[in-house]
Design a protein around this motif. Structure first.
Motif, short mmCIF file in Angstrom:
data_model
loop_
_atom_site.label_atom_id
_atom_site.label_comp_id
_atom_site.label_asym_id
_atom_site.label_seq_id
_atom_site.Cartn_x
_atom_site.Cartn_y
_atom_site.Cartn_z
N ALA A 231 30.39 2.20 -41.67
CA ALA A 231 29.25 1.45 -40.84
C ALA A 231 29.16 0.13 -41.28
N GLY A 232 28.88 -0.79 -40.31
CA GLY A 232 28.58 -2.11 -40.92
C GLY A 232 28.83 -3.23 -39.49
N GLU A 233 29.14 -4.38 -39.88
CA GLU A 233 29.28 -5.37 -38.80
C GLU A 233 30.47 -5.05 -37.94
N PHE A 234 30.35 -5.33 -36.77
CA PHE A 234 31.49 -5.10 -35.72
C PHE A 234 31.79 -6.44 -35.30
N PRO A 235 33.33 -6.62 -35.18
CA PRO A 235 34.38 -5.32 -35.53
C PRO A 235 34.98 -5.44 -36.93
N ALA A 236 34.41 -6.38 -38.06
CA ALA A 236 35.09 -6.25 -39.14
C ALA A 236 34.98 -5.29 -39.90
N ALA A 237 34.11 -4.16 -39.66
CA ALA A 237 34.03 -2.92 -40.57
C ALA A 237 34.86 -2.10 -40.07
N SER A 257 51.11 9.29 -43.17
CA SER A 257 50.95 8.97 -41.63
C SER A 257 52.29 9.50 -40.90
N ARG A 258 51.90 9.86 -39.83
CA ARG A 258 53.04 10.27 -38.78
C ARG A 258 52.89 9.77 -37.39
N PRO A 259 53.85 9.66 -36.76
CA PRO A 259 53.69 9.33 -35.24
C PRO A 259 52.62 10.04 -34.47
N GLY A 260 51.82 9.19 -33.85
CA GLY A 260 50.78 9.85 -32.94
C GLY A 260 49.62 8.94 -32.51
N PRO A 261 48.77 9.34 -31.55
CA PRO A 261 47.78 8.25 -31.32
C PRO A 261 46.86 8.19 -32.42
N GLU A 262 46.21 7.03 -32.81
CA GLU A 262 45.13 6.57 -33.57
C GLU A 262 43.82 6.10 -32.90
N ILE A 263 42.87 7.10 -33.44
CA ILE A 263 41.62 7.15 -32.48
C ILE A 263 40.59 6.53 -33.36
N SER A 264 39.79 5.59 -32.54
CA SER A 264 38.60 5.07 -32.95
C SER A 264 37.49 5.47 -32.05
N ARG A 265 36.44 6.04 -32.85
CA ARG A 265 35.06 6.45 -32.03
C ARG A 265 34.09 5.25 -32.61
N ASN A 266 33.58 4.43 -31.84
CA ASN A 266 32.48 3.34 -32.26
C ASN A 266 31.32 3.50 -31.47
N ARG A 267 30.29 3.47 -32.21
CA ARG A 267 28.96 3.64 -31.66
C ARG A 267 28.27 2.24 -32.14
N LEU A 268 28.06 1.36 -30.94
CA LEU A 268 27.49 -0.03 -31.19
C LEU A 268 26.19 -0.07 -31.39
N SER A 269 25.44 -0.90 -32.24
CA SER A 269 24.01 -1.28 -31.99
C SER A 269 23.83 -1.87 -30.58
N ALA A 270 22.48 -2.15 -30.18
CA ALA A 270 22.02 -2.54 -28.73
C ALA A 270 22.52 -3.87 -28.68
N ASP A 271 22.56 -4.61 -29.63
CA ASP A 271 23.08 -6.23 -29.70
C ASP A 271 24.66 -6.12 -29.78
N GLY A 272 25.26 -5.24 -30.19
CA GLY A 272 26.66 -5.16 -30.12
C GLY A 272 27.09 -5.75 -31.67
N THR A 273 26.48 -6.05 -32.61
CA THR A 273 26.80 -6.50 -33.91
C THR A 273 26.99 -5.63 -35.05
N GLN A 274 26.57 -4.41 -34.65
CA GLN A 274 26.60 -3.15 -35.88
C GLN A 274 27.39 -2.19 -35.10
N VAL A 275 27.88 -1.11 -36.04
CA VAL A 275 28.82 -0.16 -35.60
C VAL A 275 28.65 0.81 -36.68
N ASP A 276 28.78 2.19 -35.98
CA ASP A 276 29.10 3.48 -36.95
C ASP A 276 30.10 3.78 -36.28
N ALA A 277 31.38 4.16 -37.14
CA ALA A 277 32.79 4.45 -36.77
C ALA A 277 33.38 5.62 -37.31
#
Length: 288
Positions: A231-237, A257-277
């Protein structure tokens, strides 16, 4: 792991004038070619191919300025088939051609030999879990975009903005398993992961449902995933989490690591500056 990586670096130095096989470097490091490339780029901050090119041209530059060999001899010694090819590569790194460098004593650039060491910083810990996941589908919208290592990726931003809201809502409704909701997925990334190389980017969901005909879909085989949280500042975190996974977690754990899709689930704050990922990386047990 770091000791083995340093042995691989020594192998590169001994074979700068020859073809360097990634398979041999991975064998020395006791890992897979895929994981060796990923580990190297994360630790060194550049693709393996770029490092080898810079080291060859650094050593070649010393021979150019020494003036004891012809430029053709130097070119051949460092794997170039002609003085023209050598001159192009030399100029790209040093800003001047080898002939001019020899005549004028121009300032040249140097790529120092890399070695890796463990630095213990603080007492923080990474939150992770290892998940055995059955076969699933990625369903949503897919685009081929350039790789950007830091900051926002303009191509991805433009792509997402171009997806109608009603389409996003239909995609989100298909989510029926972890990671839940809309996810961002990187797949089919170039081996060297160079800045500007291309990858498949997905804005979609993980699901067991069949895909509607107007959406993109691919099936992902069953496998093991390491799941990390931050969690932290988006997208730096999020970008820092990617870095820490490969520079801290993998060297300390019995996975690669092995070949395959790398998945990121991001939940942004209302102003888009913070993220839980959450970051889902396909992994396998490393050889003992």
């Amino acid at each position: 792991m770091l000791e083995r990586l340093n042995e691989a670096m020594a192998h590169i130095e001994r074979h700068l004038g020859q073809r360097i096989e990634v398979a041999e470097l991975a064998r020395i490091a006791l890992t897979s070619e895929y994981h060796f490339r990923r580990m190297f780029s994360a630790l060194a901050g550049m693709p393996l191919s770029e490092y080898v090119r810079r080291r060859r041209l650094t050593v070649a530059a010393a021979e150019v300025t020494a003036g004891e060999r012809t430029l053709l001899d130097i070119a051949v010694r460092h794997g170039y088939g002609s003085t023209e090819a050598f001159t192009r590569a030399f100029r790209a790194l040093h800003g001047v051609g080898p002939g001019e460098a020899r005549r004028t004593g121009a300032a040249l650039r140097s790529q120092q030999r890399l070695s890796f060491r463990l630095v213990v910083e603080g007492s923080g810990s990474m939150r992770y879990r290892v998940v055995e996941k059955p076969e699933f589908r990625l369903v949503g919208r897919r685009a081929r975009v350039p790789l950007v290592h830091q900051g926002m990726n303009p191509a991805i931003v433009e792509f997402i903005r171009g997806i109608p809201k009603e389409t996003v809502a239909r995609i989100a409704a298909l989510s029926d398993q972890e990671p839940a909701g809309i996810v961002n997925v990187s797949d089919k990334v170039a081996d060297d992961r160079a800045e500007g190389s291309e990858l498949d980017y997905w804005h979609g969901v993980v699901t067991g449902a069949d895909a509607p005909a107007d959406l993109d879909s691919t099936t992902v085989p069953a496998g093991t995933w390491a799941v990390f949280e931050t969690a932290g500042e988006f997208p730096a975190a999020v970008q820092e989490l990617w870095r820490d996974v490969f520079t801290q977690w993998f060297p300390s754990n019995a996975y690669r690591s092995r070949p395959g899709p790398e998945i990121s689930r991001n939940r942004l704050s209302a102003d888009g500056t913070q993220v839980d990922a959450e970051l889902w990386i396909p992994v396998e047990r490393a050889a003992a």
